[in-house]
Motif scaffolding. Structure first.
Motif, PDB file in Angstrom:
ATOM      1  N   GLY A  92       0.817  -1.192   0.000  1.00  0.00           N
ATOM      2  CA  GLY A  92       0.000   0.000   0.000  1.00  0.00           C
ATOM      3  C   GLY A  92       0.860   1.254   0.000  1.00  0.00           C
ATOM      4  O   GLY A  92       2.037   1.229   0.353  1.00  0.00           O
ATOM      5  N   GLY A  93       0.274   2.380  -0.403  1.00  0.00           N
ATOM      6  CA  GLY A  93       0.985   3.654  -0.366  1.00  0.00           C
ATOM      7  C   GLY A  93       1.875   3.920  -1.562  1.00  0.00           C
ATOM      8  O   GLY A  93       2.735   4.801  -1.507  1.00  0.00           O
ATOM      9  N   ILE A  94       1.692   3.184  -2.666  1.00  0.00           N
ATOM     10  CA  ILE A  94       2.540   3.358  -3.847  1.00  0.00           C
ATOM     11  C   ILE A  94       1.698   3.849  -5.026  1.00  0.00           C
ATOM     12  O   ILE A  94       0.473   3.839  -4.984  1.00  0.00           O
ATOM     13  CB  ILE A  94       3.278   2.061  -4.216  1.00  0.00           C
ATOM     14  N   SER A  95       2.368   4.246  -6.087  1.00  0.00           N
ATOM     15  CA  SER A  95       1.706   4.873  -7.216  1.00  0.00           C
ATOM     16  C   SER A  95       1.073   3.864  -8.157  1.00  0.00           C
ATOM     17  O   SER A  95       1.636   2.803  -8.425  1.00  0.00           O
ATOM     18  CB  SER A  95       2.717   5.713  -8.006  1.00  0.00           C
ATOM     19  N   ILE A  96      -0.107   4.231  -8.675  1.00  0.00           N
ATOM     20  CA  ILE A  96      -0.770   3.438  -9.716  1.00  0.00           C
ATOM     21  C   ILE A  96      -1.366   4.383 -10.754  1.00  0.00           C
ATOM     22  O   ILE A  96      -1.649   5.549 -10.466  1.00  0.00           O
ATOM     23  CB  ILE A  96      -1.877   2.532  -9.150  1.00  0.00           C
ATOM     24  N   THR A  97      -1.558   3.878 -11.961  1.00  0.00           N
ATOM     25  CA  THR A  97      -2.145   4.672 -13.041  1.00  0.00           C
ATOM     26  C   THR A  97      -2.754   3.742 -14.075  1.00  0.00           C
ATOM     27  O   THR A  97      -2.393   2.561 -14.155  1.00  0.00           O
ATOM     28  CB  THR A  97      -1.082   5.560 -13.719  1.00  0.00           C
ATOM     29  N   ASN A  98      -3.679   4.263 -14.882  1.00  0.00           N
ATOM     30  CA  ASN A  98      -4.200   3.487 -16.015  1.00  0.00           C
ATOM     31  C   ASN A  98      -3.546   3.902 -17.330  1.00  0.00           C
ATOM     32  O   ASN A  98      -3.869   3.365 -18.381  1.00  0.00           O
ATOM     33  CB  ASN A  98      -5.717   3.625 -16.113  1.00  0.00           C
ATOM     34  N   PHE A  99      -2.628   4.875 -17.277  1.00  0.00           N
ATOM     35  CA  PHE A  99      -1.886   5.377 -18.436  1.00  0.00           C
ATOM     36  C   PHE A  99      -2.776   5.966 -19.524  1.00  0.00           C
ATOM     37  O   PHE A  99      -2.355   6.102 -20.671  1.00  0.00           O
ATOM     38  CB  PHE A  99      -0.978   4.299 -19.039  1.00  0.00           C
ATOM     39  N   LYS A 100      -3.995   6.348 -19.185  1.00  0.00           N
ATOM     40  CA  LYS A 100      -4.839   7.050 -20.145  1.00  0.00           C
ATOM     41  C   LYS A 100      -4.613   8.554 -19.995  1.00  0.00           C
ATOM     42  O   LYS A 100      -4.548   9.060 -18.876  1.00  0.00           O
ATOM     43  CB  LYS A 100      -6.311   6.691 -19.935  1.00  0.00           C
ATOM     44  N   ALA A 101      -4.511   9.241 -21.102  1.00  0.00           N
ATOM     45  CA  ALA A 101      -4.215  10.675 -21.085  1.00  0.00           C
ATOM     46  C   ALA A 101      -5.454  11.490 -21.410  1.00  0.00           C
ATOM     47  O   ALA A 101      -6.357  11.040 -22.123  1.00  0.00           O
ATOM     48  CB  ALA A 101      -3.108  10.983 -22.088  1.00  0.00           C
ATOM     49  N   ASP A 102      -5.498  12.712 -20.861  1.00  0.00           N
ATOM     50  CA  ASP A 102      -6.588  13.620 -21.189  1.00  0.00           C
ATOM     51  C   ASP A 102      -6.257  14.372 -22.480  1.00  0.00           C
ATOM     52  O   ASP A 102      -5.265  14.064 -23.160  1.00  0.00           O
ATOM     53  CB  ASP A 102      -6.856  14.585 -20.027  1.00  0.00           C
ATOM     54  N   ASN A 103      -7.070  15.353 -22.823  1.00  0.00           N
ATOM     55  CA  ASN A 103      -6.886  16.077 -24.086  1.00  0.00           C
ATOM     56  C   ASN A 103      -5.562  16.826 -24.163  1.00  0.00           C
ATOM     57  O   ASN A 103      -5.063  17.114 -25.252  1.00  0.00           O
ATOM     58  CB  ASN A 103      -8.042  17.055 -24.296  1.00  0.00           C
ATOM     59  N   SER A 104      -4.990  17.151 -22.996  1.00  0.00           N
ATOM     60  CA  SER A 104      -3.708  17.851 -22.989  1.00  0.00           C
ATOM     61  C   SER A 104      -2.521  16.906 -22.829  1.00  0.00           C
ATOM     62  O   SER A 104      -1.386  17.346 -22.674  1.00  0.00           O
ATOM     63  CB  SER A 104      -3.688  18.895 -21.863  1.00  0.00           C
ATOM     64  N   GLY A 105      -2.806  15.596 -22.850  1.00  0.00           N
ATOM     65  CA  GLY A 105      -1.737  14.607 -22.745  1.00  0.00           C
ATOM     66  C   GLY A 105      -1.333  14.258 -21.327  1.00  0.00           C
ATOM     67  O   GLY A 105      -0.363  13.527 -21.131  1.00  0.00           O
ATOM     68  N   GLN A 106      -2.074  14.760 -20.329  1.00  0.00           N
ATOM     69  CA  GLN A 106      -1.745  14.491 -18.936  1.00  0.00           C
ATOM     70  C   GLN A 106      -2.320  13.146 -18.499  1.00  0.00           C
ATOM     71  O   GLN A 106      -3.461  12.808 -18.811  1.00  0.00           O
ATOM     72  CB  GLN A 106      -2.287  15.598 -18.042  1.00  0.00           C
ATOM     73  N   LEU A 134      -2.200   3.456  -4.462  1.00  0.00           N
ATOM     74  CA  LEU A 134      -2.766   2.157  -4.099  1.00  0.00           C
ATOM     75  C   LEU A 134      -2.973   2.160  -2.590  1.00  0.00           C
ATOM     76  O   LEU A 134      -2.020   2.302  -1.831  1.00  0.00           O
ATOM     77  CB  LEU A 134      -1.813   1.036  -4.525  1.00  0.00           C
ATOM     78  N   GLY A 135      -4.219   2.025  -2.145  1.00  0.00           N
ATOM     79  CA  GLY A 135      -4.511   2.105  -0.720  1.00  0.00           C
ATOM     80  C   GLY A 135      -4.128   0.861   0.042  1.00  0.00           C
ATOM     81  O   GLY A 135      -3.246   0.866   0.906  1.00  0.00           O
ATOM     82  N   CYS A 136      -4.779  -0.253  -0.289  1.00  0.00           N
ATOM     83  CA  CYS A 136      -4.506  -1.520   0.382  1.00  0.00           C
ATOM     84  C   CYS A 136      -5.090  -2.633  -0.469  1.00  0.00           C
ATOM     85  O   CYS A 136      -5.573  -2.398  -1.583  1.00  0.00           O
ATOM     86  CB  CYS A 136      -5.089  -1.532   1.799  1.00  0.00           C
ATOM     87  N   PHE A 137      -5.075  -3.850   0.047  1.00  0.00           N
ATOM     88  CA  PHE A 137      -5.570  -5.007  -0.688  1.00  0.00           C
ATOM     89  C   PHE A 137      -6.799  -5.585   0.010  1.00  0.00           C
ATOM     90  O   PHE A 137      -6.995  -5.425   1.215  1.00  0.00           O
ATOM     91  CB  PHE A 137      -4.484  -6.070  -0.812  1.00  0.00           C
TER      92      PHE A 137
END
Length: 518
Positions: free
Chosen positions: A95-109, A115-118
């Motif tokens: 827990g406490g680490i970074s996660i992402t879906n790698f989808k970008a918005d219109n500006s590419g962000q 990640l909270g816990c399991f």
């Protein structure tokens, strides 16, 4: 008063005070004087705007107390989402680490959270029942949906800007969104209390845990019941799950901690157990009591969304989702029990460990790989090609029959072991995890092509007509490349380059990972 009596009085006070125009709801927590939090318990009366008593009709003035408990008129909380980047990859996951879906918005962000816990899915057996818990606005950022991949990437710095490493080899896929969740109110009743609307910003993703019945090891991601740098009296585990009730504020400060990607571990206290948002949803309002690692008095910042909120006894009490837009020292968290009910999950804690095959990934035991595991990454790349997706679907269609034959049909079992199948498989698994572990072309005098030929022969003899057909279809193709590589990662790279661009595909049709496929 005990909790039941206090909850009943709170409900009564809210029903009465909401009759006053402008009152949105009533919380229960600590009274504020001059913008400073005191130690005095009060009914916190939430309004959209404050008006002077002389500008109101006498009947519309909020009383200074209700049945002996002071009132405190406060503005409803305007929360802001928390997003940011992480810097490190972690294995096993914690827990406490970074996660992402790698989808970008219109500006590419790209949206990145914590990640909270399991937790485990209620009523689902392992190993396909382990999920990670975070916010809806983290997992669903930029229009992600159920089945989309969740990653735990490394981050890189360029020109003073830190961003996730988007190269396919470094994304580190760890699972798929299982329940996209919501950002809305949810009606929930604690025992012996009436149902109330609680605000929920939550979602879960199923971890890519892959336990093989052939080699009895985890070929997917590993995880631990641990939160990065939580370290409460030397303990970083979640011990149990508990509610923060109105009665808990009667004994002094209710101390809580969180670990998020942006501000790491921070400490605060609950100043309202039933704070009210603009939609009438209840949540916990937390105020920082110590500066963060940057010396700023704040409980959270961008990037911390999805963090587990833990009390001083290492018990999970909430899920962080936002900060107070007008006061950086304050943050908002969902109560954990409504989250559990809505998502139908049970958090993994010392008191509630997972049972079955998935539980073994909690421990650093023999056979469990504890470095950065690249298995899911190489599988993801393979499935991003037309041929890879085609072959993988054939494996899905026939895996149970092959497993049954290997485990229970004696001629097949004998051929599998005499052809050094378990040893070859172990080398393939180890190479998928760690590209530095090369796959031998020969094991104890048995070559790869000899093993493939023998297994194709015996499976054709004892398998179904459908299995015979698929073996005959792909046999020559497999024999053409089985001795052309000693590293799956390099092989997949060649496979990607060899295909025309119009033959590349996404793996959206193959979102369900299986436990026995290598």
């Amino acid at each position: 008063m005990d909790q039941k009596e206090l909850a009943a009085l709170h409900a009564e006070a809210e029903a009465e005070l909401k009759k006053i125009p402008g009152v949105v709801g009533v919380g229960y927590g600590l009274k504020e004087v001059g913008g400073k939090t005191t130690d005095q318990i009060a009914f916190r009366v939430y309004v959209k705007e404050k008006r002077k008593p002389e500008d109101l009709n006498p009947a519309d003035v909020i009383p200074k107390e209700y049945k002996g408990i002071p009132t405190d008129v406060v503005l409803i909380i305007q929360t802001k989402p928390l997003h940011c980047e992480d810097l490190s990859q972690h294995s096993p996951l914690i827990g406490g680490i970074s996660i992402t879906n790698f989808k970008a918005d219109n500006s590419g962000q790209i949206g990145v959270g914590t990640l909270g816990c399991f937790a485990t899915l209620n009523g689902v057996s392992g190993p396909e029942n382990v999920v990670l818990l975070s916010n809806n606005h983290v997992l669903a950022s930029n229009n992600a949906v159920n089945g989309d991949t969740v990653y735990q990437p490394r981050h890189i710095e360029s020109g003073g800007v830190i961003s996730p490493d988007g190269t396919q080899e470094r994304r580190n896929p760890i699972g798929k969104i299982h329940n996209i969740g919501q950002q809305a109110v949810y009606s929930y009743a604690y025992p012996s209390e009436t149902a109330q609307d609680y605000y929920l910003d939550c979602a879960i993703a199923k971890l890519d845990i892959c336990i093989s019945s052939w080699c009895n090891t985890n070929c997917g991601v590993s995880y631990k019941n641990e939160i990065r740098s939580l370290n409460i009296a030397g303990n970083s585990r979640l011990e149990d799950v508990v509610r923060v009730a109105q009665s808990d504020l009667s004994g002094g400060d209710y101390v809580v901690h969180k670990v998020g990607r942006r501000t790491s571990k921070t400490t605060g206290k609950v100043i309202d157990t039933i704070a009210i948002d603009a939609a009438g949803g209840r949540f916990m309002l937390i105020e920082a009591t110590q500066p963060d690692c940057n010396g700023t008095l704040q409980f959270s910042a961008e990037g911390d969304s999805g963090s587990a909120v833990v009390n001083a006894q290492n018990r999970l009490v909430g899920l962080l989702y936002g900060g107070d837009a007008s006061n950086p020292a304050r943050s908002a968290a969902c109560h954990i029990h409504p989250v559990m009910a809505y998502l139908s999950i049970t958090p993994i804690t010392t008191a509630n460990p997972p049972v079955g095959p998935a539980g073994q990934t909690l421990n650093d035991v023999e056979g469990i790989f504890t470095g950065i595991n690249h298995t899911t990454e190489v599988r993801e790349r393979f499935l991003n090609t037309r041929k890879g997706a085609e072959i993988y679907q054939q494996i899905l269609d026939h895996r149970q029959e092959v497993i049954a034959l290997v485990n229970h049909r004696r001629p097949v079992t004998v051929a599998w072991h005499r052809s050094k199948g378990p040893t070859f498989l172990a080398h393939f698994v180890n190479n998928a995890r760690d590209p530095a572990h090369l796959i031998p072309f020969e094991v104890e005098g048995i070559t790869r092509d000899q093993m493939i030929r023998r297994m194709a022969e015996v499976l054709t003899q004892h398998g179904s007509a459908a299995l015979q057909q698929v073996i005959n279809r792909y046999f020559d193709e497999v024999m053409g490349f089985i001795n052309s590589f000693d590293n799956l990662h390099e092989f997949v790279q060649q496979f990607e380059v060899a295909l025309p661009a119009d033959e590349l595909t996404t793996r959206s049709a193959f979102t369900e990972e299986t436990a026995d496929v290598k």
